[in-house]
Scaffold this active site. Sequence first.
Site, PDB file in Angstrom:
ATOM      1  N   CYS A 132      -4.588   2.408  -3.735  1.00  0.00           N
ATOM      2  CA  CYS A 132      -3.352   2.916  -3.105  1.00  0.00           C
ATOM      3  C   CYS A 132      -2.194   1.951  -3.313  1.00  0.00           C
ATOM      4  O   CYS A 132      -1.373   1.745  -2.408  1.00  0.00           O
ATOM      5  CB  CYS A 132      -3.549   3.171  -1.618  1.00  0.00           C
ATOM      6  N   GLN A 161      -4.904  -5.089   7.110  1.00  0.00           N
ATOM      7  CA  GLN A 161      -5.850  -6.120   6.679  1.00  0.00           C
ATOM      8  C   GLN A 161      -5.660  -7.430   7.444  1.00  0.00           C
ATOM      9  O   GLN A 161      -6.372  -8.406   7.191  1.00  0.00           O
ATOM     10  CB  GLN A 161      -5.689  -6.400   5.175  1.00  0.00           C
ATOM     11  N   HIS A 215       0.870  -1.180   0.000  1.00  0.00           N
ATOM     12  CA  HIS A 215       0.000   0.000   0.000  1.00  0.00           C
ATOM     13  C   HIS A 215       0.910   1.234   0.000  1.00  0.00           C
ATOM     14  O   HIS A 215       2.000   1.194   0.575  1.00  0.00           O
ATOM     15  CB  HIS A 215      -0.839  -0.060   1.283  1.00  0.00           C
TER      16      HIS A 215
END
Length: 429
Positions: free
Chosen positions: A387, A226, A146
């Site tokens: 992203c 996540q 990311h």
Amino acid sequence: MIAPEKILESINTEIVNIPSPFESGWDVRRIREDFPVLRQTVNGKPLVYLDNAASAQSPQMVIDRGIKYLQEEHSSVHRGVHYLSQRATNAFEGARERVRRFINAREARECIFVRGCTEGINLVMHGYGRKFVGEGDEILVSAMEHHANIVPWQMLCEEKKAKLRVIPINDQGELLLDEVEALITERTKLVAVMHISNALGTINPVKEIVRLAHKQGVPVLVDGAQGTPHLAVDVQDIDCDFYIISGHKMFAPTGSGIVYGKAELLERMNPFHGGGAMIRSVSFEKTTYAGLPDKFEAGTPAIAAQIGLGAAIDYLNSIDRVQAHKYEQELLAYATERLAAIEGVRIIGTAHEKASVLSFVVDEVHPHDIGTILDQEGIAIRAGHHCAQPLMQRFGVPATARASFAFYNTKEEADKLADAIEKVIEVFS
Ligand SMILES: *Cc1c(COP(=O)(O)O)cnc(C)c1O
């Protein structure tokens, strides 16, 4: 239409023995009652919320806890001798202790409150990076990171004349573990990798990466944004040096999050923000800093949000997470099979070990158009680069459409997604 055994085999070997999807026994109807936001219609259709990897919804318990705090307990923490301040402090520190237990950190002072994963990684960049990284040193990230785990390190490298190196991935979206060992050199000062990819769903073997890095004395930061929504995380078992959590990805309010760091590292680091609450004493000649965790928590924190994070952990502890995980895997397998069967759909990210994130592209249709048309059906997905522009480049696409499932999503919703995509293709053909 579906051959579940076949899909499951291609998705996750752990659940090959489940004969068909949706045998986890997960009572999704019951669970959905806990999430008031799901009870609404959008464009005249029941809301189908499949943007959980961007931000997950909060259960009533978290909302109630926030209201209680604002109605009965609000006050600044730590400095007050009065009743309300003590109550607010107890609630705030109670949230920290919940986080500690949730990720099995040794001590609560190893859990630093931050506003989210981005701020957390920036804290480590400033506190660790600017102190310990010098000219010619290297930071190792992966090709699927990311932007939050790329840009801060690039800024550091620019400032220090250090070098950013990248672990490559294969066409399935899996890290090339064999390359990791060779990429770690005597110049490597940190390995920074994500636990689960928000764009592909890939679950990375972070424990193994930590083992390889530690063999050469290199600390490891895991971007866990996540990780905590999908897996049980034990930072002592992973043995990572930093683990970064974003509250709003795990059913808590925005503005909450944690940097877990090993105490001996956090102690050696520079503070991040300067100001009140992070000091021991201040004079115009010299300031000395407070101990952990205060050293990294300047100013008045996001008290309500962090108490909400504590409540989200209470919620996660109240459900059967093993069953929830199995259910998410079943949903993923089912949705994958349905989408893969649609002509013109290509799934991006087909790792062996995946969380319930499903990225895809459709021939001749821009992901933003897919997202817009699906919104007309009440279906919320994400379209864009997630992203992760370098990752999109790796797959040769400017963007993908992404459906990301939580344990409150249903098989019917996966069907609605697939049906709507079929409609999109009809419209564009
Ligand atoms: C969302 C996300 C981030 C950024 O988290 P914020 O809470 O928005 O700061 C970083 N990494 C991953 C993998 C993410 O999914």
